[in-house]
Design a protein around this motif. Sequence first.
Motif, PDB file in Angstrom:
ATOM      1  N   ALA A   1       0.837  -1.205   0.000  1.00 55.75           N
ATOM      2  CA  ALA A   1       0.000   0.000   0.000  1.00 55.75           C
ATOM      3  C   ALA A   1       0.866   1.246   0.000  1.00 55.75           C
ATOM      4  CB  ALA A   1      -0.925  -0.011   1.218  1.00 55.75           C
ATOM      5  N   ARG A   2       0.338   2.294  -0.603  1.00 56.34           N
ATOM      6  CA  ARG A   2       1.042   3.571  -0.635  1.00 56.34           C
ATOM      7  C   ARG A   2       0.011   4.690  -0.619  1.00 56.34           C
ATOM      8  NH1 ARG A   2       1.391   5.821  -5.785  1.00 56.34           N
ATOM      9  NH2 ARG A   2       0.770   4.490  -7.533  1.00 56.34           N
ATOM     10  N   PRO A   3       0.418   5.924  -0.368  1.00 53.77           N
ATOM     11  CA  PRO A   3      -0.549   7.021  -0.326  1.00 53.77           C
ATOM     12  C   PRO A   3      -1.282   7.193  -1.663  1.00 53.77           C
ATOM     13  CG  PRO A   3       1.529   7.665   0.663  1.00 53.77           C
ATOM     14  CD  PRO A   3       1.763   6.348   0.015  1.00 53.77           C
ATOM     15  N   VAL A   4      -2.598   7.365  -1.588  1.00 46.72           N
ATOM     16  CA  VAL A   4      -3.428   7.515  -2.786  1.00 46.72           C
ATOM     17  C   VAL A   4      -4.367   8.706  -2.580  1.00 46.72           C
ATOM     18  CG1 VAL A   4      -5.148   6.435  -4.280  1.00 46.72           C
ATOM     19  CG2 VAL A   4      -3.331   5.032  -3.254  1.00 46.72           C
ATOM     20  N   ALA A  63      -7.307  11.583   1.158  1.00 47.60           N
ATOM     21  CA  ALA A  63      -6.152  10.707   0.946  1.00 47.60           C
ATOM     22  C   ALA A  63      -6.311   9.454   1.788  1.00 47.60           C
ATOM     23  CB  ALA A  63      -4.854  11.423   1.320  1.00 47.60           C
ATOM     24  N   VAL A  64      -5.937   8.327   1.198  1.00 50.13           N
ATOM     25  CA  VAL A  64      -5.973   7.032   1.890  1.00 50.13           C
ATOM     26  C   VAL A  64      -4.679   6.301   1.592  1.00 50.13           C
ATOM     27  CG1 VAL A  64      -8.497   6.859   1.796  1.00 50.13           C
ATOM     28  CG2 VAL A  64      -7.104   5.868  -0.037  1.00 50.13           C
ATOM     29  N   ASP A  65      -4.429   5.246   2.334  1.00 55.98           N
ATOM     30  CA  ASP A  65      -3.322   4.338   2.042  1.00 55.98           C
ATOM     31  C   ASP A  65      -3.891   3.103   1.370  1.00 55.98           C
ATOM     32  OD1 ASP A  65      -1.193   5.811   3.055  1.00 55.98           O
ATOM     33  OD2 ASP A  65      -1.633   5.177   5.111  1.00 55.98           O
ATOM     34  N   GLY A  66      -3.386   2.767   0.187  1.00 55.74           N
ATOM     35  CA  GLY A  66      -3.920   1.605  -0.515  1.00 55.74           C
ATOM     36  C   GLY A  66      -3.177   1.331  -1.796  1.00 55.74           C
ATOM     37  N   ARG A  67      -3.806   0.495  -2.631  1.00 57.93           N
ATOM     38  CA  ARG A  67      -3.239   0.126  -3.921  1.00 57.93           C
ATOM     39  C   ARG A  67      -4.030   0.855  -5.007  1.00 57.93           C
ATOM     40  NH1 ARG A  67      -2.668  -3.815  -0.277  1.00 57.93           N
ATOM     41  NH2 ARG A  67      -4.916  -4.227  -0.254  1.00 57.93           N
ATOM     42  N   PRO A  68      -3.404   1.770  -5.720  1.00 57.08           N
ATOM     43  CA  PRO A  68      -4.140   2.645  -6.651  1.00 57.08           C
ATOM     44  C   PRO A  68      -4.923   1.878  -7.709  1.00 57.08           C
ATOM     45  CG  PRO A  68      -1.909   3.449  -6.301  1.00 57.08           C
ATOM     46  CD  PRO A  68      -1.973   2.111  -5.667  1.00 57.08           C
ATOM     47  N   ASP A  69      -4.332   0.827  -8.274  1.00 56.51           N
ATOM     48  CA  ASP A  69      -5.025   0.108  -9.344  1.00 56.51           C
ATOM     49  C   ASP A  69      -6.290  -0.562  -8.823  1.00 56.51           C
ATOM     50  OD1 ASP A  69      -3.491  -1.512  -7.748  1.00 56.51           O
ATOM     51  OD2 ASP A  69      -2.939  -2.912  -9.350  1.00 56.51           O
ATOM     52  N   GLU A  70      -6.231  -1.138  -7.610  1.00 63.46           N
ATOM     53  CA  GLU A  70      -7.406  -1.794  -7.062  1.00 63.46           C
ATOM     54  C   GLU A  70      -8.474  -0.782  -6.673  1.00 63.46           C
ATOM     55  OE1 GLU A  70      -6.501  -4.501  -3.941  1.00 63.46           O
ATOM     56  OE2 GLU A  70      -5.134  -5.727  -5.132  1.00 63.46           O
ATOM     57  N   LEU A  71      -8.070   0.313  -6.041  1.00 65.49           N
ATOM     58  CA  LEU A  71      -9.049   1.328  -5.676  1.00 65.49           C
ATOM     59  C   LEU A  71      -9.706   1.924  -6.917  1.00 65.49           C
ATOM     60  CD1 LEU A  71      -7.173   3.140  -2.769  1.00 65.49           C
ATOM     61  CD2 LEU A  71      -9.167   1.648  -2.580  1.00 65.49           C
ATOM     62  N   ARG A 122     -16.727   3.555   2.768  1.00 64.22           N
ATOM     63  CA  ARG A 122     -15.964   4.149   3.859  1.00 64.22           C
ATOM     64  C   ARG A 122     -14.610   3.466   3.955  1.00 64.22           C
ATOM     65  NH1 ARG A 122     -21.302   3.871   5.734  1.00 64.22           N
ATOM     66  NH2 ARG A 122     -22.184   5.902   6.328  1.00 64.22           N
ATOM     67  N   LEU A 123     -13.549   4.268   4.005  1.00 59.95           N
ATOM     68  CA  LEU A 123     -12.184   3.776   4.065  1.00 59.95           C
ATOM     69  C   LEU A 123     -11.441   4.499   5.191  1.00 59.95           C
ATOM     70  CD1 LEU A 123     -11.304   3.726   0.254  1.00 59.95           C
ATOM     71  CD2 LEU A 123     -11.489   1.713   1.716  1.00 59.95           C
ATOM     72  N   PRO A 124     -10.469   3.826   5.823  1.00 59.49           N
ATOM     73  CA  PRO A 124      -9.667   4.530   6.828  1.00 59.49           C
ATOM     74  C   PRO A 124      -8.903   5.680   6.203  1.00 59.49           C
ATOM     75  CG  PRO A 124      -9.361   2.139   6.967  1.00 59.49           C
ATOM     76  CD  PRO A 124     -10.091   2.396   5.696  1.00 59.49           C
ATOM     77  N   ALA A 125      -8.926   6.809   6.867  1.00 63.54           N
ATOM     78  CA  ALA A 125      -8.183   7.961   6.363  1.00 63.54           C
ATOM     79  C   ALA A 125      -6.684   7.719   6.512  1.00 63.54           C
ATOM     80  CB  ALA A 125      -8.588   9.228   7.110  1.00 63.54           C
ATOM     81  N   ARG A 126      -5.934   8.382   5.663  1.00 62.67           N
ATOM     82  CA  ARG A 126      -4.485   8.222   5.707  1.00 62.67           C
ATOM     83  C   ARG A 126      -3.947   8.798   6.986  1.00 62.67           C
ATOM     84  NH1 ARG A 126      -0.190  11.177   1.634  1.00 62.67           N
ATOM     85  NH2 ARG A 126       1.689  10.404   2.659  1.00 62.67           N
TER      86      ARG A 126
END
Length: 458
Positions: A314-317, A347-355, A454-458
């Motif tokens: 995961a990385r910042p998105v 901003a969230v932490d995740g995988r850009p392609d999947e999101l 709903r996603l956890p915030a970065r």
Amino acid sequence: MAADRNRSRVRLTTVRARTTMAATVVVGVALVVTAVSLVVFLRRSLVERVDDIAKVRAQDVATLARQGTLPAELSVDSNDDGSITQVMDASGRVVAATAGLRSDLSLARFRPSSPASEVRTVDGLPFGEGGSYRVVAVPSATPGGPVTIYVAASLSPVEDAVDVLQGALAAGAPLLLALVAFTTWTVAGRTLRPVDAIRAEVADISERSLGSRVSVPPTDDEISRLADTMNMMLDRLDAAAERQRRFVADASHELQTPLAAARTDLEVALAHPDSTSWNDIAADLLVANRRMERLVRDLLFLARADAGAPRTAARPVDLDDIVLSEAARIRAGGQLRVDTGAVSAAAVDGRPDELTRAVRNVFDNAEQYASSQVSVELSSDDRRVTLVVHDDGPGIPPEDRKRIFARFTRLDDDRSRRTGGTGLGLAIAREIIEAHQGSIVVEEAPRGARFVIRLPAR
């Protein structure tokens, strides 16, 4: 012979055998320690009692000596246990002694070794029954001068009592150990019998009989809880196998439909080549090919997710960039208005392609069923990011708002397969969102369908 040895070795490595051996060893060690302690305690108690009796006898004689009524021969008490008494003055002359005591025997040479000690154990005195004696020396004053009173008490009764106890322990301990081993072996066998029954039942369950369950003993103990756990595991395996069978069946059906349609178009075109528009046939085949390509891609994603395949780090998105990009894509189609006025930075932490794939699937669903407009809201706080996608279409009935996220699920009426959808888009979106520790639900709306992510915030 080798088979018998292996069978014996297996028996000795069973839980029943190990439990029996452990219990026997523990009880054996406890018996040894207890027996030794009991013998030592009994002997010490009896010796102390002999010492007390000897001291009392010496004090009685000392009282007679102080009163000047000490006879030359001391009478033997009817309750006497073989002890002897001798009174000697300072010069070593025997003033008084037990009747019948040899005149040449002097107990003075057996006096305690130090002034601090009052009693001494002596072996082999040449009188009485032999054996060991406890010698007590008590000084006393008399009208004729100081004297020392010696009392020698036999330890034979003590040795006899200790021997009886040791014999009883030597005979009873092996019997007790045998009883412990037998009881442990029997109880362990009865306790583990349900476990062996569970093992046999589980061994008979195969992939074709996952509907079978093990018997639960009515004991409400660890064994019954083990059976419950095994049944819960079988429930999960059965459900997983059923999902896999349904997945394969649905995937086969979805792949068969475009293939059959393409084959039908080609057969009709070949049967009537003069009246066939090959450009239309090519366009139809291209649509079917794209549909199969998307289906295969979706199936591959779900298969990897079910297998627990490793994901990229995961990385910042910037989720707002993804949302605005997908909104622009739908707006470019020219058929719907897309309102993004409530989209703010998030901003969230995740995988850009999947999101991106998850957001696109939700937007595609809204585009497919919206009548004229799709509204998008994106907000965030310190804890979470909230994305709302609201279309003005026919909406989703409350009873179907959870089922809509199941694989290969299509709803009736306006939510039917109008555009060749496979029923995997929302299932994949939920898989991705939950993998990012988030959630996706359908909430109540005055009109249309309102999807909330709903996603956890970065």
